[in-house]
Design an enzyme around this catalytic site. Structure first.
Site, mmCIF file in Angstrom:
data_model
loop_
_atom_site.group_PDB
_atom_site.id
_atom_site.type_symbol
_atom_site.label_atom_id
_atom_site.label_comp_id
_atom_site.label_asym_id
_atom_site.label_seq_id
_atom_site.Cartn_x
_atom_site.Cartn_y
_atom_site.Cartn_z
ATOM 1 N N GLY A 42 -30.497 52.075 51.567
ATOM 2 C CA GLY A 42 -30.268 50.662 52.090
ATOM 3 C C GLY A 42 -29.465 49.751 51.279
ATOM 4 N N GLN A 91 -25.943 41.705 48.171
ATOM 5 C CA GLN A 91 -26.033 42.669 47.024
ATOM 6 C C GLN A 91 -24.798 42.991 46.911
ATOM 7 O OE1 GLN A 91 -29.171 45.654 48.842
ATOM 8 N NE2 GLN A 91 -29.239 45.629 46.561
ATOM 9 N N CYS A 123 -34.521 49.416 43.915
ATOM 10 C CA CYS A 123 -33.515 48.520 44.643
ATOM 11 C C CYS A 123 -32.061 48.857 43.769
ATOM 12 C CB CYS A 123 -33.733 47.104 44.579
ATOM 13 S SG CYS A 123 -32.488 46.003 45.074
ATOM 14 N N LEU A 124 -30.865 48.764 44.437
ATOM 15 C CA LEU A 124 -29.598 49.085 43.896
ATOM 16 C C LEU A 124 -29.519 47.865 42.797
ATOM 17 C CD1 LEU A 124 -27.666 50.803 46.555
ATOM 18 C CD2 LEU A 124 -28.791 51.880 44.684
ATOM 19 N N HIS A 166 -37.521 45.966 53.099
ATOM 20 C CA HIS A 166 -37.083 45.357 51.885
ATOM 21 C C HIS A 166 -35.515 44.578 52.182
ATOM 22 C CE1 HIS A 166 -35.699 46.527 47.448
ATOM 23 N NE2 HIS A 166 -34.524 46.645 47.989
ATOM 24 N N GLU A 167 -34.917 45.222 52.903
ATOM 25 C CA GLU A 167 -33.458 44.885 53.085
ATOM 26 C C GLU A 167 -33.444 43.553 53.900
ATOM 27 O OE1 GLU A 167 -31.322 46.233 51.453
ATOM 28 O OE2 GLU A 167 -32.378 48.067 50.954
ATOM 29 N N HIS A 205 -34.096 40.595 51.484
ATOM 30 C CA HIS A 205 -33.043 40.353 50.670
ATOM 31 C C HIS A 205 -31.917 39.150 51.348
ATOM 32 C CE1 HIS A 205 -32.150 43.036 47.453
ATOM 33 N NE2 HIS A 205 -32.264 44.135 47.971
HETATM 34 NI NI NI Z 1 -32.688 46.167 47.409
#
Ligand code: NI
Length: 158
Positions: free
Chosen positions: A46, A51, A88-89, A130-131, A134
């Site tokens: 995701g 991000q 998380c990236l 989660h997304e 963000h």
């Molecule tokens: Ni994330």
């Protein structure tokens, strides 16, 4: 399409609230394509627009080979709980234990600005939660139980 730079924790753009998308444009379509390419290249499931430095309410998710675009997503139903590892990236090499709903229903626009609903359980439910967070400047570290941990380097088989 192009790979975009993924912002990492400490970058203040990750703490900002994103703006609603009012209409689809060629520029936004390009952004969505780039978000998928960036997510796949980084090995994530995701990615949210902030991000990659864009404060728009756009999320891409692919937990099981099906790509989903969620524009202006609203979680409208949740049930159950699941407790497990989350990463998380924007925090490469880290993970933490987070409890999330085990079922989520989200209402969002797709890349053609058609309203739809998506239901997910387990990893997909976790990714949706989660997304979507963000987009309001929230990172999973706010929810972790215990310490933020380092992903162990993979041991090579002999
Ligand atoms: Ni994330």
């Amino acid at each position: 399409m192009a790979i975009r730079t993924i912002r990492t924790m400490g970058d203040e753009i990750l703490e900002k609230k994103c703006r609603t998308v009012e209409e689809m444009t060629a520029r936004t379509k390009d952004l969505i394509d780039d978000m998928f390419e960036t997510m796949y290249e980084a090995g994530g499931v995701g990615l949210a627009a902030p991000q990659v430095g864009i404060l728009k309410r756009i999320v891409v998710i692919d937990t099981d080979g099906t790509p989903y675009v969620l524009i202006n997503p609203e979680i409208i139903e949740t049930s159950g709980t699941q407790t497990g590892q989350e990463g998380c990236l924007s925090l490469p090499g880290k993970y933490g234990i987070v409890t999330r709903p085990n079922y989520v229903k989200v209402r969002a626009y797709d890349e053609n600005m058609n309203l739809y609903e998506l239901e997910g359980t387990e990893l997909l439910a976790r990714a949706i939660c989660h997304e979507c967070e963000h987009l309001d400047g929230i990172l999973y570290v706010e929810h972790i139980e215990g310490e933020l941990m380092d992903v162990e380097p993979e041991v090579e088989e002999e």
